[in-house]
Design an enzyme around this catalytic site. Structure first.
Site, PDB file in Angstrom:
ATOM      1  N   SER A 149       0.828  -1.194   0.000  1.00  0.00           N
ATOM      2  CA  SER A 149       0.000   0.000   0.000  1.00  0.00           C
ATOM      3  C   SER A 149       0.869   1.253   0.000  1.00  0.00           C
ATOM      4  CB  SER A 149      -0.933  -0.056   1.211  1.00  0.00           C
ATOM      5  OG  SER A 149      -2.004   0.830   1.048  1.00  0.00           O
ATOM      6  N   HIS A 206      -7.400  -5.810  -0.948  1.00  0.00           N
ATOM      7  CA  HIS A 206      -6.274  -4.885  -1.034  1.00  0.00           C
ATOM      8  C   HIS A 206      -4.969  -5.634  -0.851  1.00  0.00           C
ATOM      9  CE1 HIS A 206      -3.892  -1.361  -0.826  1.00  0.00           C
ATOM     10  NE2 HIS A 206      -3.799  -1.297   0.491  1.00  0.00           N
ATOM     11  N   ASP A 228      -8.807  -4.047  -6.412  1.00  0.00           N
ATOM     12  CA  ASP A 228      -8.312  -3.450  -5.174  1.00  0.00           C
ATOM     13  C   ASP A 228      -9.074  -2.153  -4.907  1.00  0.00           C
ATOM     14  OD1 ASP A 228      -6.750  -1.980  -3.253  1.00  0.00           O
ATOM     15  OD2 ASP A 228      -5.028  -3.238  -3.751  1.00  0.00           O
TER      16      ASP A 228
END
Length: 529
Positions: free
Chosen positions: A243, A498, A470
């Protein structure tokens, strides 16, 4: 009150590694669309010529930084069995290093277990910004024994985060009130209440964090990573970032391309986008994720959002939010489930499809007047403990983002003008994303960064991983980052949730492990399901 630019690691939705990004960014791309490197118009990908490329730093270490690069760490046992911890010094300001203002950054490691030749130190970061890398390392990462055998596993809480000079902003009770603030204002009075909350939050950060607030940028955190690399005795940096951790890792590669060893960037950000584009893309990403959840939900007879269609499920969820806005429901404690807390709870479950059954149950409870379940999801997202205390993640997060890039909007009028495009991106969540993107407009420290491409020319092969559905880091961002990085290969996971590494796909895990262990890059265009 969930803010925009939301990210989360590959841990389950209930884990304490939730990620949230406040709405701060800058740049020159169009807020609604841009062109891919191939010239094809695609939302979320900016034309390469519209953003300058991040310039590498000189290879030679400045004399003023030598004391930091030459320091010796004093390790001691800590936390989980087998882990060691230490404190590393870093300059508050790399342009003006001074021992009087040095930061003390927390580092943890677990030495390679063998068998096999040790490759180096593998730094990990779960994202945020604001998530504790040390907690992540000790609790979740990495799963494969083969990786633990060949690498010293290392984590450093970035400056301003957790154990590393943490940014603080509000008391726990003040944070409770802040998280309940209405982020979908329906009147001028509610708009004033929202902007007042943003101002109070920013004022609290300024008064409690002081000079630190101007020195928690991603570029500074990447420079800290290079100091750690040197202190650990590694010529090359080995790294796995998820991320926001992909932005941190890519920034490192851009600053120090010759020092990149093996680098995995999973759930990638596109650093060339301005904040309005980022928020618009994320609104669309969460809409995609919700539609996937809804498509699954309506297959079940007990779906609390009906069984007619995905669009109807969206309308029913929006109706629930509207009802909670007017009449919050009981939760079994003093706090009631407001629209803002319920929305955050739904966001939390969008990061991992394994949370979908629980989300169905909790939505049903909320519709019947019991908000306990969605409140628990919201609390896990905010890292609120049962005793009412908050981790510092929600303070470090806007501190980093509002410094990295300029605000998406500078006034409520700008938000109002953008509402149609956000509603189009996500009929259910768009308004929330638009108003949340206003928070950095009131930040007490001016941004030091700008949107930029990252090419990292001369870097060793880098592996970028993207998930097609995602919610927080849309797949087009992974495609864009892989196109920017001169040595990148894109590995695609066709699925939900994710990030992809360590989430159950043997195809993804085998490809990433082969790269980390042997340097084997997956074939171009490789897709996993």
């Amino acid at each position: 009150m969930a803010t925009s630019r939301l990210f989360r690691t590959s841990a389950a939705a209930f884990a304490a590694t939730a990620l949230l990004i406040s709405g701060c960014s800058s740049g020159s791309s169009s807020p609604d669309s841009a062109a891919s490197p191939s010239g094809r118009t695609e939302a979320g990908v900016q034309r390469p010529a519209e953003a300058a490329s991040l310039a590498p730093l000189p290879a030679a270490t400045p004399s003023g930084l030598r004391p930091y690069y030459d320091q010796k760490l004093s390790w001691h046992p800590c936390g989980v069995a087998g882990f060691e911890c230490a404190t590393m010094k870093a300059p508050l300001d790399y342009a003006k290093p001074s021992a009087d203002t040095d930061l003390k950054l927390a580092v943890a490691r677990k030495k390679a277990t063998g068998p096999g030749r040790r490759i180096g130190s593998l730094q990990v970061n779960p994202g945020g910004p604001g998530a504790s890398a040390i907690d992540y390392l000790q609790q979740y990462a990495p799963q494969p024994a083969a990786i633990r055998a060949r690498y010293d596993m290392v984590a450093m809480d970035p400056r301003g985060v957790a154990r590393s000079a943490p940014v603080e902003c509000l008391s726990n009770k003040q944070m409770d009130r802040y998280t309940q603030t209405d982020v979908t204002p329906d009147s001028p009075a509610e708009v004033n209440k929202l902007t007042s909350a943003y101002r109070s939050f920013a004022k609290g950060c300024a008064s409690r964090a002081g000079k630190l607030l101007g020195h928690v940028s991603t570029i500074e955190a990447a420079r800290d990573m290079d100091v750690l690399r040197a202190v650990l005795g590694d010529k090359k940096a080995y790294y796995v970032g998820a991320s926001y951790g992909t932005f941190l890792g890519a920034t490192y590669a851009g600053l120090y391309p010759s020092r990149v060893g093996r680098m995995v960037l999973d759930g990638a950000l596109n650093p060339a986008l301005d904040s309005r584009t980022v928020n618009l893309n994320q609104a669309a990403g969460f809409d995609t994720a919700f539609r996937a959840f809804a498509a699954d939900c309506i297959k079940h007879k007990d779906c609390p959002l009906g069984t007619k269609s995905v669009d109807d499920a969206g309308r029913q969820l929006a109706a629930l939010f509207k009802k909670l806005d007017a009449h919050p429901v009981a939760t079994g404690e003093q706090r009631k489930l407001t629209e803002s807390l319920a929305t955050t709870g739904v966001f939390a479950a969008m990061y991992d499809q394994r949370a979908w059954p629980v989300l169905r149950e909790y939505i049903a409870q909320a519709k019947s007047g019991n908000g306990r379940g969605l409140l628990s999801l919201s609390d896990s997202y905010y890292e609120r403990e049962p005793n009412g205390t908050y981790a510092n993640q929600m303070y470090a997060n806007p501190a980093v983002n509002c410094l990295d890039l300029a605000t998406a909007f500078t006034s409520p009028d700008q938000v109002r003008a953008a509402l149609p495009s956000f509603r189009k991106a996500s009929p259910v969540f768009g308004v929330n994303f638009a108003w949340s993107a206003l928070n950095c407009a009131y930040w007490p420290v001016k941004p030091t960064g700008t949107a930029h491409r990252i090419e990292a020319k001369g870097a060793a092969p880098i592996l970028v991983v993207g998930t097609t559905r995602d919610p927080a880091t849309p797949y087009v961002w992974a495609k864009a980052l892989a196109a920017q990085l001169s040595s990148a290969t894109l590995l695609t996971y066709e699925g939900d949730g994710h990030t992809a590494y360590g989430r159950g796909s043997k195809c993804i895990d085998n490809a990433v492990n082969a790269y980390l262990l042997n340097g084997t890059v997956p074939p171009k265009g490789k897709h996993c399901k």
